[in-house]
Design a protein around this motif. Structure first.
Motif, PDB file in Angstrom:
ATOM      1  N   THR A   1      40.770 -24.438  36.304  1.00 16.82           N
ATOM      2  CA  THR A   1      39.259 -25.026  35.985  1.00 16.82           C
ATOM      3  C   THR A   1      39.797 -24.588  34.239  1.00 16.82           C
ATOM      4  N   VAL A   2      38.856 -25.001  33.702  1.00 15.27           N
ATOM      5  CA  VAL A   2      38.398 -24.071  32.132  1.00 15.27           C
ATOM      6  C   VAL A   2      38.729 -22.850  31.866  1.00 15.27           C
ATOM      7  N   VAL A   3      38.332 -22.277  32.399  1.00 13.04           N
ATOM      8  CA  VAL A   3      38.146 -20.845  32.676  1.00 13.04           C
ATOM      9  C   VAL A   3      39.137 -19.761  32.511  1.00 13.04           C
ATOM     10  N   GLN A   4      40.384 -20.485  33.336  1.00 12.58           N
ATOM     11  CA  GLN A   4      41.334 -19.746  33.326  1.00 12.58           C
ATOM     12  C   GLN A   4      42.309 -19.914  32.490  1.00 12.58           C
ATOM     13  N   PRO A   5      42.685 -20.779  31.879  1.00 11.68           N
ATOM     14  CA  PRO A   5      43.475 -21.030  30.638  1.00 11.68           C
ATOM     15  C   PRO A   5      43.046 -20.014  29.479  1.00 11.68           C
ATOM     16  N   ILE A   6      41.238 -20.322  29.209  1.00 13.02           N
ATOM     17  CA  ILE A   6      40.923 -19.760  28.186  1.00 13.02           C
ATOM     18  C   ILE A   6      40.895 -18.457  28.138  1.00 13.02           C
ATOM     19  N   GLY A   7      40.655 -17.869  29.782  1.00  6.01           N
ATOM     20  CA  GLY A   7      40.764 -16.730  29.747  1.00  6.01           C
ATOM     21  C   GLY A   7      41.775 -16.137  29.343  1.00  6.01           C
ATOM     22  N   GLY A   8      43.428 -16.854  29.800  1.00  9.86           N
ATOM     23  CA  GLY A   8      44.351 -16.164  29.510  1.00  9.86           C
ATOM     24  C   GLY A   8      45.026 -16.507  28.132  1.00  9.86           C
ATOM     25  N   ALA A   9      44.271 -17.069  27.300  1.00  8.34           N
ATOM     26  CA  ALA A   9      44.274 -16.922  26.126  1.00  8.34           C
ATOM     27  C   ALA A   9      43.725 -16.203  25.622  1.00  8.34           C
ATOM     28  N   VAL A  10      42.829 -15.196  25.967  1.00 10.98           N
ATOM     29  CA  VAL A  10      42.167 -14.343  25.175  1.00 10.98           C
ATOM     30  C   VAL A  10      43.052 -13.277  25.896  1.00 10.98           C
ATOM     31  N   LEU A  11      43.356 -13.167  26.767  1.00 11.52           N
ATOM     32  CA  LEU A  11      44.828 -12.174  27.130  1.00 11.52           C
ATOM     33  C   LEU A  11      45.961 -11.838  26.441  1.00 11.52           C
ATOM     34  N   LEU A  12      46.093 -12.808  26.071  1.00 13.93           N
ATOM     35  CA  LEU A  12      47.509 -13.211  25.145  1.00 13.93           C
ATOM     36  C   LEU A  12      47.454 -12.842  23.667  1.00 13.93           C
ATOM     37  N   VAL A  13      45.841 -13.030  23.373  1.00  7.47           N
ATOM     38  CA  VAL A  13      46.306 -12.786  21.917  1.00  7.47           C
ATOM     39  C   VAL A  13      45.574 -10.821  22.180  1.00  7.47           C
ATOM     40  N   VAL A  14      45.116 -10.925  22.918  1.00  5.00           N
ATOM     41  CA  VAL A  14      45.132  -8.763  22.907  1.00  5.00           C
ATOM     42  C   VAL A  14      45.952  -8.531  22.831  1.00  5.00           C
ATOM     43  N   ALA A  15      47.030  -8.712  23.766  1.00  3.79           N
ATOM     44  CA  ALA A  15      48.249  -8.445  24.170  1.00  3.79           C
ATOM     45  C   ALA A  15      49.256  -8.476  22.954  1.00  3.79           C
ATOM     46  N   PHE A  16      48.790  -9.652  22.033  1.00  3.15           N
ATOM     47  CA  PHE A  16      49.099  -9.754  20.522  1.00  3.15           C
ATOM     48  C   PHE A  16      49.188  -8.550  19.347  1.00  3.15           C
TER      49      PHE A  16
END
Length: 433
Positions: free
Chosen positions: A116-131
């Motif tokens: 799905t499109v939602v999971q990669p977008i959510g993953g990108a958000v989590l990566l930004v937060v962790a960064f």
């Protein structure tokens, strides 16, 4: 009543409360009574900057007396890691573990979640937060000129001698700025040590007081100050970012309201962890300050360490004078203005030192009494200054163990001369950090 006017009798001012003569008048400073302390603290204390700072100050006062009494005669004993410090370390590891978990979860969603499109977008958000929340290794402070051993060998030799007395190693670099302060920190992945030397403070000190200043700052390395530790420092930074990021915003839209509702519990959790981590480390941090004061006494003598604490009380006066110098030098434009600024730069540090030396003894005594009344501390994590003085007095008097005679002092001053000129220019032009 502190607002009552002093009575004038036979050319002398009398206290309206007890009738005793006021201390020798000096129009630059407050008139007050040494007997009943009328008008000793005419200005109200500054308001507390936020709930966390207010809580820190209350705890600092609470721990201060207990620690000062407990450290009587402690001397050079090394502080041991107590249960709160170990718990704080575990909590810091937990905070960094959450950041790591966010990064791993985000990476998995980006790599494995393409159904799905939602999971990669959510993953990108989590990566930004962790960064954003990642532990960061800062470079060398850029507040002013940076000196290395080749630039100032005699200064670094002096620092090495003080470090040896305090039981640690010297520093890799010295940053010179205009602040009324000094500090130590570490930079880069190799955690190289740096001393930040504020000329606003350094220039008003005697040789023994300068030794005490160096001994105090280097003592933080020697005594294992828990808040200087990388893990705990970075954990507190991450939690502060969570609190700021999740802070409620003005609800202009339904989405703003929804965000505020969803962010409420995470924000409370982050703030609670921040307060807990702060409380767990505050006592150890205060203990480290007392230990650093003992290091100051060994380097520059007990007398020099006590005098250094008294110098801290004139910080507002020095900072006000520097602002006044800056404003006055910039009032005129053109060639005349440039000439005025150059003249101000040339004699800035000498005028500041002369101003401090002209402060009468009764004003120093008034500031000491105000310090006791307010529980004055360098900041909201330091023990009250008057308790630090008492702690030094409770221990055996120490002579200065480092030589800082006229020849050595002159050599260090020569090496600092270019930095003094640069920082003076920053102050006068209003560009000092």
């Amino acid at each position: 009543m502190e607002h009552d006017l002093a009575v004038q009798v036979s050319g002398r001012q009398l206290c309206p409360e007890c009738g005793h003569a006021l201390v020798a008048a000096d129009e630059r400073f407050t008139s007050w009574c040494a007997d009943c302390e009328w008008n000793v603290d005419p200005a109200p204390p500054a308001s507390e900057p936020g709930r966390l700072a207010a809580a820190r100050r209350r705890l600092a006062r609470r721990h201060g007396e207990e620690l000062a009494a407990a450290m009587a005669g402690e001397g050079t004993n090394r502080p041991r890691r107590d249960a709160p410090s170990l718990l704080a370390l575990g909590l810091a590891l937990l905070v960094h573990g959450v950041t790591l978990a966010l990064a791993v979860a985000g990476l998995l969603l980006v790599v494995l979640g393409w159904e799905t499109v939602v999971q990669p977008i959510g993953g990108a958000v989590l990566l930004v937060v962790a960064f954003v929340l990642r532990p960061r290794v800062h470079g060398i402070p850029q507040a002013g000129p940076v000196l290395y051993r080749a630039d100032a060998p005699r200064l670094f030799e002096l620092i090495d001698d003080v470090a040896a007395v305090t039981g640690t190693a010297g520093v890799h670099a010295v940053v010179v700025d205009a602040d009324f302060n000094a500090a130590v920190t570490a930079y880069g992945w190799r955690r190289r040590r740096v001393l930040v030397l504020g000329l606003g403070l350094w220039e008003i000190l005697t040789p023994r007081e300068r030794l005490a200043l160096l001994g105090h700052e280097l003592g933080h390395f020697a005594n294992g100050d828990v808040r200087h530790g990388f893990l705990i420092c970075q954990a507190m930074r991450s939690l502060s970012l969570w609190v700021e990021t999740l802070a409620p915003s003005r609800a202009h839209t339904v989405w703003d309201t929804l965000f505020n509702i969803m962010a409420y519990l995470p924000r409370c959790a982050a703030y609670g962890l921040l307060v807990l981590l702060d409380h767990l480390t505050l006592r150890a941090a205060q203990h480290a300050e007392y230990q650093a004061d003992l290091s100051a006494a060994r380097a520059g003598s007990t007398e020099g360490a006590v005098a250094l604490l008294d110098r801290v009380l004139v910080a507002d006066s020095v900072r006000t004078l520097m602002r006044r110098e800056s404003v006055a030098a910039q009032m005129t434009g053109g060639a005349a203005g440039r000439a005025a600024r150059e003249a101000a730069e040339r004699g800035l540090w000498e005028r500041i030192a002369e101003h401090v030396s002209s402060i009468p003894a009764h004003e120093h005594e008034r500031l000491r009494r105000v310090s006791v009344r307010r529980g004055h501390g360098v900041d909201d994590t330091h023990p009250p200054t008057h308790l630090r003085r008492e702690c030094l007095a409770l221990n055996e008097p120490q002579p200065a163990q480092v030589d800082f005679g006229d020849d050595r002092a002159a050599a260090v001053a020569t090496e600092l001369a270019p930095a003094r000129t640069t920082v003076a220019r920053q102050v006068v032009t209003g560009h000092a950090h």
